[in-house]
Design a protein around this motif. Structure first.
Motif, short mmCIF file in Angstrom:
data_model
loop_
_atom_site.label_atom_id
_atom_site.label_comp_id
_atom_site.label_asym_id
_atom_site.label_seq_id
_atom_site.Cartn_x
_atom_site.Cartn_y
_atom_site.Cartn_z
N ALA A 42 0.67 -1.40 0.03
CA ALA A 42 -0.03 0.13 0.14
C ALA A 42 0.87 1.21 0.05
O ALA A 42 0.50 2.23 -0.54
CB ALA A 42 -0.88 -0.09 1.31
N ASN A 43 1.96 1.35 0.67
CA ASN A 43 2.90 2.38 0.94
C ASN A 43 3.58 2.67 -0.49
O ASN A 43 3.68 3.64 -1.26
CB ASN A 43 3.89 2.29 1.80
N LYS A 82 1.09 4.43 -3.14
CA LYS A 82 0.29 5.40 -2.66
C LYS A 82 0.12 6.54 -3.66
O LYS A 82 -0.84 7.52 -3.43
CB LYS A 82 0.57 5.91 -1.28
N SER A 137 -3.97 2.86 -6.20
CA SER A 137 -3.88 3.31 -4.79
C SER A 137 -5.11 2.92 -4.29
O SER A 137 -5.37 2.17 -3.13
CB SER A 137 -3.24 4.54 -4.35
N GLN A 163 -5.89 -0.37 -1.78
CA GLN A 163 -6.76 -0.24 -0.40
C GLN A 163 -7.92 -0.98 -0.53
O GLN A 163 -8.11 -1.44 0.66
CB GLN A 163 -7.06 1.36 -0.34
#
Length: 86
Positions: free
Chosen positions: A33-34, A37, A43, A47
């Motif tokens: 996820a990072n 982002k 993204s 998520q």
């Protein structure tokens, strides 16, 4: 037939493995996820998938832990007899 202490030890080890796998899976999800982002569409999709995977991992963890607890209870009753109140 395994003794009660062997079953308890095996259950404890499996629980530690389950919790470690759950934690490792969540850390990997956070890393992914990072990494995504800054990419708008990816993204959002990431998520949503992370939430679904987190819920799935958590449900699986607690179902497997419950199964291990039932197995330990059965072994305890086998060793201590049917009069055991647990």
């Amino acid at each position: 037939m395994p003794s009660y202490s062997e079953v308890q030890r095996a259950v404890r080890v499996e629980k530690v493995r389950l919790w470690f796998a759950w934690l490792a899976g969540n850390v990997i999800m956070l890393i992914i996820a990072n990494a995504t982002k800054n990419i708008a569409v990816v993204s959002v999709v990431t998520q949503v998938l992370m939430v679904v995977v987190f819920v799935g991992l958590t449900v699986a963890l607690f179902r497997m832990t419950g199964a291990l607890n039932r197995r330990a209870t059965d072994a305890r009753r086998e060793v201590l007899g049917d009069d055991y109140p647990g």
